[in-house]
Design an enzyme around this catalytic site. Structure first.
Site, short mmCIF file in Angstrom:
data_model
loop_
_atom_site.label_atom_id
_atom_site.label_comp_id
_atom_site.label_asym_id
_atom_site.label_seq_id
_atom_site.Cartn_x
_atom_site.Cartn_y
_atom_site.Cartn_z
N CYS A 260 -11.45 2.77 -0.91
CA CYS A 260 -9.91 3.42 -0.34
C CYS A 260 -9.76 2.61 0.80
O CYS A 260 -10.73 2.28 1.56
CB CYS A 260 -10.20 4.60 -0.21
SG CYS A 260 -8.67 5.69 0.40
N THR A 261 -8.46 2.37 0.87
CA THR A 261 -8.03 1.57 2.19
C THR A 261 -8.54 2.25 3.27
O THR A 261 -8.69 1.53 4.28
CB THR A 261 -6.49 1.66 2.24
OG1 THR A 261 -6.04 2.97 1.97
CG2 THR A 261 -5.62 0.79 1.34
N HIS A 262 -8.54 3.44 3.51
CA HIS A 262 -8.86 4.15 4.84
C HIS A 262 -10.52 3.86 5.31
O HIS A 262 -10.90 4.10 6.28
CB HIS A 262 -8.39 5.52 4.90
CG HIS A 262 -6.93 5.67 4.79
ND1 HIS A 262 -6.29 5.13 3.66
CD2 HIS A 262 -6.23 6.59 5.56
CE1 HIS A 262 -4.95 5.59 4.15
NE2 HIS A 262 -5.09 6.23 4.95
N TYR B 4 -0.62 8.25 -2.58
CA TYR B 4 -0.53 7.83 -3.82
C TYR B 4 -1.87 8.72 -4.66
O TYR B 4 -1.75 8.73 -5.79
CB TYR B 4 -0.62 6.21 -3.88
CG TYR B 4 0.50 5.51 -3.83
CD1 TYR B 4 1.76 6.09 -3.45
CD2 TYR B 4 0.52 4.09 -4.20
CE1 TYR B 4 2.97 5.25 -3.32
CE2 TYR B 4 1.61 3.38 -3.99
CZ TYR B 4 2.87 3.95 -3.84
OH TYR B 4 4.04 3.15 -3.61
N GLY B 5 -2.73 8.92 -3.52
CA GLY B 5 -4.00 9.30 -4.49
C GLY B 5 -3.77 10.61 -5.23
O GLY B 5 -4.55 10.91 -6.09
N ASP C 147 0.85 -1.27 -0.03
CA ASP C 147 -0.10 0.14 -0.10
C ASP C 147 0.88 1.27 -0.15
O ASP C 147 2.22 1.01 0.13
CB ASP C 147 -0.93 -0.05 1.45
CG ASP C 147 -1.80 1.18 1.22
OD1 ASP C 147 -2.36 1.40 0.18
OD2 ASP C 147 -1.88 1.75 2.55
N SER C 148 0.32 2.26 -0.26
CA SER C 148 1.12 3.66 -0.25
C SER C 148 1.44 4.06 1.19
O SER C 148 2.30 4.56 1.34
CB SER C 148 0.07 4.78 -0.65
OG SER C 148 -1.01 4.87 0.11
N CYS D 250 -3.74 -1.23 -2.13
CA CYS D 250 -3.80 0.26 -2.48
C CYS D 250 -4.82 0.56 -3.61
O CYS D 250 -4.65 -0.20 -4.84
CB CYS D 250 -2.65 1.05 -2.57
SG CYS D 250 -2.82 2.80 -2.96
N ASN D 251 -6.02 1.05 -3.40
CA ASN D 251 -6.86 1.19 -4.61
C ASN D 251 -6.37 2.13 -5.69
O ASN D 251 -6.33 1.78 -7.03
CB ASN D 251 -8.14 2.01 -4.10
CG ASN D 251 -9.35 1.04 -4.05
OD1 ASN D 251 -10.04 1.00 -4.90
ND2 ASN D 251 -9.38 0.51 -2.89
N GLU E 190 -6.36 9.30 8.87
CA GLU E 190 -5.15 9.24 9.08
C GLU E 190 -4.87 10.16 10.54
O GLU E 190 -3.93 9.70 11.33
CB GLU E 190 -4.28 9.54 8.19
CG GLU E 190 -3.20 8.53 7.96
CD GLU E 190 -2.74 8.42 6.74
OE1 GLU E 190 -1.55 9.38 6.17
OE2 GLU E 190 -3.09 7.58 5.73
N1 DGL Z 1 -4.16 3.88 0.02
C1 DGL Z 1 -4.78 4.68 -0.74
C2 DGL Z 1 -6.09 4.29 -1.57
O1 DGL Z 1 -6.54 3.24 -1.22
C3 DGL Z 1 -5.06 6.06 -0.10
C4 DGL Z 1 -4.31 6.71 0.56
C5 DGL Z 1 -3.27 7.34 -0.60
O2 DGL Z 1 -3.62 8.47 -1.23
O3 DGL Z 1 -2.04 7.17 -0.48
O4 DGL Z 1 -6.25 4.89 -2.63
#
Ligand code: DGL
Length: 276
Positions: free
Chosen positions: A193-195, A49-50, A17-18, A80-81, A161
């Site tokens: 999204c992961t969060h 990463y978004g 993941d990011s 990570c999406n 976060e």
């Molecule tokens: N992990 C990212 C996602 O699922 C969210 C956090 C990011 O932007 O890095 O898209």
């Protein structure tokens, strides 16, 4: 004498993941598959990463895969999406036959196609995920009449976060996004999204049961379970619990403390300076 094929089932599952948000996916996988050993990599040096370009996310993802391959992972799960949207095809080609590559998008697309034919479904995620249009393309390919309405909600991941959830500030931000006309008349909402599993309840409360809230981490974990079983890759039950490893490309104690939010328990992060 012919060499016997190695027993891949004993090898770990690589999850990347990011940052540490992907621990929601790792947590869901470890719940459904308690005998699997996980090697997690969070690219905290490059988070988020978004907001990154496709090219940047692809370059990061390939390098992370090198590490996971060095750790002999049988499967690499892109948790990570944003990375699943930007880099899945490239990573799959890059990894080739060295490991199986899974993403967090295909399982939810299949679920939506099977459950919401001829209905309208909403989706929220990062700018990278939404602007890539990958969900729409994959859902359109199913040709089952699902109309997908996607909205980028970039404030949500940093908000979570920082520990802002289940309070009035997050309620207001969530309401502001969900009342966007784009998301009117939806019957289900994909949390892409992961969060977002952490605000699933707040989102469900907002809709008061009128919209199904789809937590991708559960759907993905179930998909991984099926995949391992069908491909004879599932680890056998051992006498002791597997020891997971959690690597990050940049270490701070605040990242380590936040693991509690995403993994339900604080885990020890190991600094792996992949970019030095
Ligand atoms: N992990 C990212 C996602 O699922 C969210 C956090 C990011 O932007 O890095 O898209």
């Amino acid at each position: 004498m012919a060499l016997s094929a190695p027993d891949l089932s004993t090898r770990p599952i690589g999850v990347f993941d990011s940052g540490i948000g992907g621990l929601t996916v790792a947590r869901a996988v470890s719940r459904v598959l308690p005998h699997e050993r996980l090697v997690y990599f969070g690219d905290t040096a490059h988070l988020p990463y978004g907001d990154k370009s496709t090219a940047a996310i692809q370059a990061y993802s390939v390098k992370i895969c090198d590490l996971l391959l060095k750790q002999h992972c049988k499967v690499i799960l892109i948790a990570c999406n944003s990375a699943s949207a930007a880099a899945y095809e490239l990573v799959r080609e890059y990894v080739g036959s060295k490991a199986r590559v899974l993403n967090v998008i295909d399982p939810i697309v299949a679920h939506v196609g099977a459950t919401y034919a001829n209905r309208t479904v909403g989706l929220i995620g990062t700018k990278q995920t939404v602007n890539s249009n990958v969900y729409r393309k994959k859902i359109d390919d199913l040709d089952v009449g699902v109309e997908l309405h996607s909205l980028a909600t970039p404030l949500l991941a940093p908000m979570i976060e920082e520990g802002f959830f289940n309070n009035t500030i997050s309620d207001n931000i969530i309401r502001t996004y969900l009342t966007n006309p784009l998301l009117e008349n939806i019957e289900a909402l994909v949390l892409a999204c992961t969060h977002y599993p952490l605000i699933k309840k707040q989102i469900a409360d907002f809709y008061q049961g009128k919209v199904d809230v789809l937590d991708a981490s559960d759907v993905v974990a179930e998909h991984v379970r099926h995949y391992l079983k069908e491909n004879h890759l599932a680890a056998k039950a051992g006498s002791t619990s597997p020891v997971h490893h959690f690597y990050v490309s940049d270490f701070t104690s605040s990242f380590e403390q936040s693991t509690r939010i995403f993994f339900d328990q604080e885990v020890q992060l190991e600094h792996y300076p992949l970019w030095e």
